[in-house]
Design a protein around this motif. Structure first.
Motif, short mmCIF file in Angstrom:
data_model
loop_
_atom_site.label_atom_id
_atom_site.label_comp_id
_atom_site.label_asym_id
_atom_site.label_seq_id
_atom_site.Cartn_x
_atom_site.Cartn_y
_atom_site.Cartn_z
N GLY A 147 0.83 -1.21 0.00
CA GLY A 147 0.00 0.00 0.00
C GLY A 147 0.86 1.25 0.00
O GLY A 147 2.09 1.17 -0.12
N GLY A 148 0.18 2.39 0.11
CA GLY A 148 0.87 3.67 0.07
C GLY A 148 1.78 3.88 1.27
O GLY A 148 2.85 4.48 1.16
N THR A 149 1.36 3.38 2.42
CA THR A 149 2.17 3.55 3.62
C THR A 149 3.54 2.92 3.42
O THR A 149 4.58 3.55 3.64
CB THR A 149 1.46 2.89 4.83
OG1 THR A 149 0.19 3.51 4.99
CG2 THR A 149 2.27 3.02 6.10
N HIS A 245 -0.38 12.66 5.09
CA HIS A 245 -1.03 11.42 5.54
C HIS A 245 -0.34 10.96 6.83
O HIS A 245 0.82 11.27 7.06
CB HIS A 245 -0.84 10.38 4.45
CG HIS A 245 -1.56 9.09 4.70
ND1 HIS A 245 -0.93 7.98 5.20
CD2 HIS A 245 -2.86 8.75 4.53
CE1 HIS A 245 -1.80 6.99 5.30
NE2 HIS A 245 -2.98 7.43 4.90
N THR A 302 -5.28 13.28 1.49
CA THR A 302 -6.25 12.33 2.02
C THR A 302 -7.50 13.07 2.53
O THR A 302 -8.61 12.59 2.38
CB THR A 302 -5.60 11.53 3.15
OG1 THR A 302 -4.29 11.15 2.71
CG2 THR A 302 -6.39 10.29 3.48
N ASP A 333 4.03 12.03 -2.64
CA ASP A 333 3.08 11.04 -2.14
C ASP A 333 1.81 11.18 -2.98
O ASP A 333 0.93 11.98 -2.70
CB ASP A 333 2.79 11.30 -0.66
CG ASP A 333 1.82 10.27 -0.08
OD1 ASP A 333 1.36 9.39 -0.84
OD2 ASP A 333 1.54 10.35 1.13
N ASP A 371 -1.05 4.33 -5.38
CA ASP A 371 -1.90 3.30 -4.77
C ASP A 371 -2.90 2.77 -5.79
O ASP A 371 -4.02 3.27 -5.89
CB ASP A 371 -2.66 3.88 -3.57
CG ASP A 371 -2.19 3.30 -2.24
OD1 ASP A 371 -1.41 2.33 -2.26
OD2 ASP A 371 -2.62 3.82 -1.20
N HIS A 373 -4.68 0.39 -5.45
CA HIS A 373 -5.90 -0.04 -4.77
C HIS A 373 -6.83 1.12 -4.40
O HIS A 373 -7.85 0.91 -3.78
CB HIS A 373 -5.61 -0.98 -3.59
CG HIS A 373 -4.89 -0.39 -2.41
ND1 HIS A 373 -4.12 -1.17 -1.57
CD2 HIS A 373 -4.82 0.86 -1.91
CE1 HIS A 373 -3.61 -0.41 -0.60
NE2 HIS A 373 -4.02 0.83 -0.80
N LYS A 374 -6.47 2.33 -4.78
CA LYS A 374 -7.42 3.43 -4.66
C LYS A 374 -8.02 3.71 -6.05
O LYS A 374 -8.92 3.03 -6.46
CB LYS A 374 -6.74 4.65 -4.05
CG LYS A 374 -6.53 4.49 -2.53
CD LYS A 374 -5.79 5.63 -1.94
CE LYS A 374 -5.66 5.47 -0.42
NZ LYS A 374 -4.61 6.37 0.11
C1 LIG Z 1 -4.05 6.41 1.26
C2 LIG Z 1 -2.86 7.27 1.39
C3 LIG Z 1 -1.67 6.79 1.95
C4 LIG Z 1 -1.56 5.43 2.58
O1 LIG Z 1 -1.85 4.42 1.74
P1 LIG Z 1 -2.30 2.98 2.27
O2 LIG Z 1 -2.48 2.27 0.99
O3 LIG Z 1 -3.56 3.17 3.05
O4 LIG Z 1 -1.20 2.44 3.10
C5 LIG Z 1 -0.57 7.62 1.98
N1 LIG Z 1 -0.65 8.88 1.50
C6 LIG Z 1 -1.78 9.38 0.98
C7 LIG Z 1 -1.79 10.78 0.47
C8 LIG Z 1 -2.93 8.60 0.90
O5 LIG Z 1 -4.06 9.11 0.38
#
Ligand SMILES: *Cc1c(COP(=O)(O)O)cnc(C)c1O
Length: 577
Positions: A147-149, A245, A302, A333, A371, A373-374
């Motif tokens: 994921g993004g984290t 985030h 976010t 990010d 991401d 998955h978004k």
């Molecule tokens: C969703 C998000 C993250 C974290 O991503 P995950 O997939 O939930 O781990 C990090 N930065 C931003 C700006 C996000 O929108």
């Protein structure tokens, strides 16, 4: 089905495309089983020992499955267009099929030995993403994360590796009397200056081991620096915008930085990073002699879906590089907003000029988080980490700490990624969906562009429900936020009213929305402007807003959009009291 007919690529809130999906699914399953039968066809057949798994006793499996399916009845219906909550929605049919096909293979990207095709697909899928965000796939590198984290952590890992090399050289040069420049300058000296000095003094990486804080640990380094040249060891800082985030404070924590070392940069009154605020923090860091581990900008925040001026951040950092020789890591990010790059080439691109300029500047960053998955409509868990230049992909190799250069490594593996085992489902899902929904304005981008237009329509519809609904400015992407307030209300009074509406959403099964608090500390200008709409006063440290993410694929349909609009109006009116 035309490639651009993206709306048909989802199962549908009522399973409207169920038949198509069913036949594709049956086919996938049939081929999977057939492959097993045909592989090593002459081997003896397996006879299950346990009767529990025997077909005659499927009743046991069936009833356990029923129990699970029963539990799932209560799961949040994120597939429904009524779901306007977090950054999640239904996934596309191609992504689901790509995911499932790989799931049966259970390939593990930790090593090519466990994922031959998976690794190749990962490279291809990374190239597709790189291409979407404007990187030249040849020198670019990257890999999929959960994921993004994790992708953000990957960036910190690499920025720290680079900073540590440059600092270690600086310490060596100072200890040996070759330099009296401040460590801040060595911390940002750049690879060419680094290599020049390494060559001039015939140094190997091995020689720098006892000058590396990654090897020795910051405490030992701190003592060493203090004893040798009476300077404080400069703990690095991370400069992150106030709209960050929560993965960034986590990153600081994990990589051994104090909470103090996360320096927040001011936002403008739209909630985007203010380059002047960033410049001020860079100057402050230099004055304090604190190396800058990285500067972060966010594309698709976010909270509000805003896009930071990545281009202006890049201009600022390029200027420092050109005039001062300071190389500072810039991470974008773009976990949420990165997929909007697929909209850029279209004639009817609904992004603002400033957003376009920001997205077009992605190739100027040191590293990027995406991401799938978004807004890629790919199943969890699927994030991606990308660098435009293989040199930025270097990390301390775990087998041979600090020594092995892995820029040439063609495939990411357990030794170059934070995660060990990694599912190959994400690359497979991204690859298959990009075949059918290409990551450009004709495919995926056209679809995301419509979500921008739908967001505007909904934004206006919500605003019309009551004069007490106080909209925040239209988002750069597809997030709608509003507060509830009467003329002259203080922020606490407004927050109580907004919370009532949020409670109504929470208690009613009709529609989902989320709540967020915009802190005055981070969003001072934005809060002041919003409150000015009703001539209120700020008596609280945060403004509560209702937040709706408009990423559901089904809002594309006129009748569904109108239905949601009507539902929104119906649920807001009584809640307003
Ligand atoms: C969703 C998000 C993250 C974290 O991503 P995950 O997939 O939930 O781990 C990090 N930065 C931003 C700006 C996000 O929108």
């Amino acid at each position: 089905m035309k490639a651009s007919d993206t709306s048909a690529l989802f199962i549908g809130p009522k399973g409207e495309q169920g038949e198509v999906f069913s036949s594709l699914w049956d086919h996938l399953l049939a081929v999977t089983l057939q492959r097993r039968a045909q592989r090593f066809a002459d081997d003896p057949e397996w006879q299950p020992l346990s009767t529990k798994a025997h077909p005659s006793d499927y009743a046991v499996v069936q009833s356990a499955l029923e129990e699970l399916l029963d539990l799932l009845r209560e799961e949040i219906p994120t597939f429904s267009p009524r779901y306007l909550g977090h950054m999640v929605s239904d996934v596309s049919i191609p992504a689901l099929l790509g995911h499932m096909a790989m799931l049966f293979e259970n390939a593990n990207l930790a090593s090519r030995e466990a994922a031959l095709v998976g690794s190749a697909l990962e490279t291809e899928a990374i190239n597709l993403l790189a291409n979407m965000v404007g990187l030249d796939p040849k020198p670019a590198r990257g890999h999929f994360t959960s994921g993004g984290t994790l992708a953000n952590f990957e960036a910190v890992w690499r920025a720290r590796y680079r900073l540590d090399h440059w600092l270690a050289l600086g310490v060596w040069l100072k200890v040996n009397g070759y330099s009296d420049s401040p460590l801040f300058e060595w911390a940002h000296c750049g690879w060419s200056v680094y290599h020049e000095h390494m060559n001039r003094h015939e140094l190997s990486e091995q020689d720098l081991l006892s000058y590396s804080s990654v090897v020795m640990g910051p405490l030992a380094m701190s003592r060493f620096v203090l004893e040798n040249f009476k300077e404080e060891w400069p703990e690095p800082v991370m400069l992150v915008p106030g709209n960050k985030h929560y993965s960034w404070p986590k990153a600081a924590n994990i990589f051994g930085l104090g909470r103090e070392a996360v320096w927040s940069c001011d936002l403008d009154d739209k909630g985007r990073l203010d380059p002047a605020g960033l410049r001020a923090q860079i100057e402050r860091a230099e004055e304090a002699g604190r190396p800058i581990m990285m500067v972060v900008s966010v594309a698709g925040t976010t909270e509000l879906g805003m896009i930071d001026p990545v281009d202006q951040v890049a201009d600022l950092l390029d200027g420092l590089c050109e005039h001062r020789g300071l190389h500072i890591w810039h991470h974008v990010d773009a976990a949420y907003g990165g997929y909007f790059c697929s909209v850029l080439q279209g004639d009817s691109c609904a992004l603002s000029a400033t957003s376009k300029a920001a997205l077009r500047a992605f190739p100027r960053a040191s590293s990027l988080t995406l991401d799938p998955h978004k807004l890629g409509f790919v199943p969890y868990a699927c994030g991606a980490f990308l660098v435009p230049d293989a040199n930025a992909y270097l990390v301390s190799n775990i087998q041979a700490p600090y020594l092995e250069a892995i820029a040439d490594a063609k495939f990411p593996s357990w030794s170059t990624t934070l995660e060990g085992s990694r599912a190959a489902t994400g690359p497979s899902a991204v690859w298959l969906s990009a075949k059918i929904m290409p990551l450009n304005a004709e495919g995926h981008g056209g679809f995301l562009n419509r979500s921008l237009l739908i967001t505007r329509t909904l934004h206006e519809a919500v605003a019309r429900v009551s004069p007490e609904i106080r909209m925040l400015d239209l988002s750069d992407t597809n997030v709608i936020c509003f507060a509830i307030a009467s003329e002259g209300d203080t922020v606490s009074e407004a927050n109580r009213k907004t919370d009532r509406v949020i409670a109504h959403f929470r208690d009613s099964p009709e529609l989902s929305a989320t709540r967020t608090g915009l802190s005055v500390e981070n969003y001072g200008g934005l809060v002041a402007n919003t409150v000015a709409q009703w001539r209120g006063s700020v008596d609280s440290d945060q403004l509560t807003v209702v937040r709706m993410v408009v990423m559901n694929p089904y809002l594309d349909d006129e009748a569904i959009a109108q239905n949601i609009q009507a539902l929104l109006e119906d649920s807001l009116r009584p809640a307003l009291g």
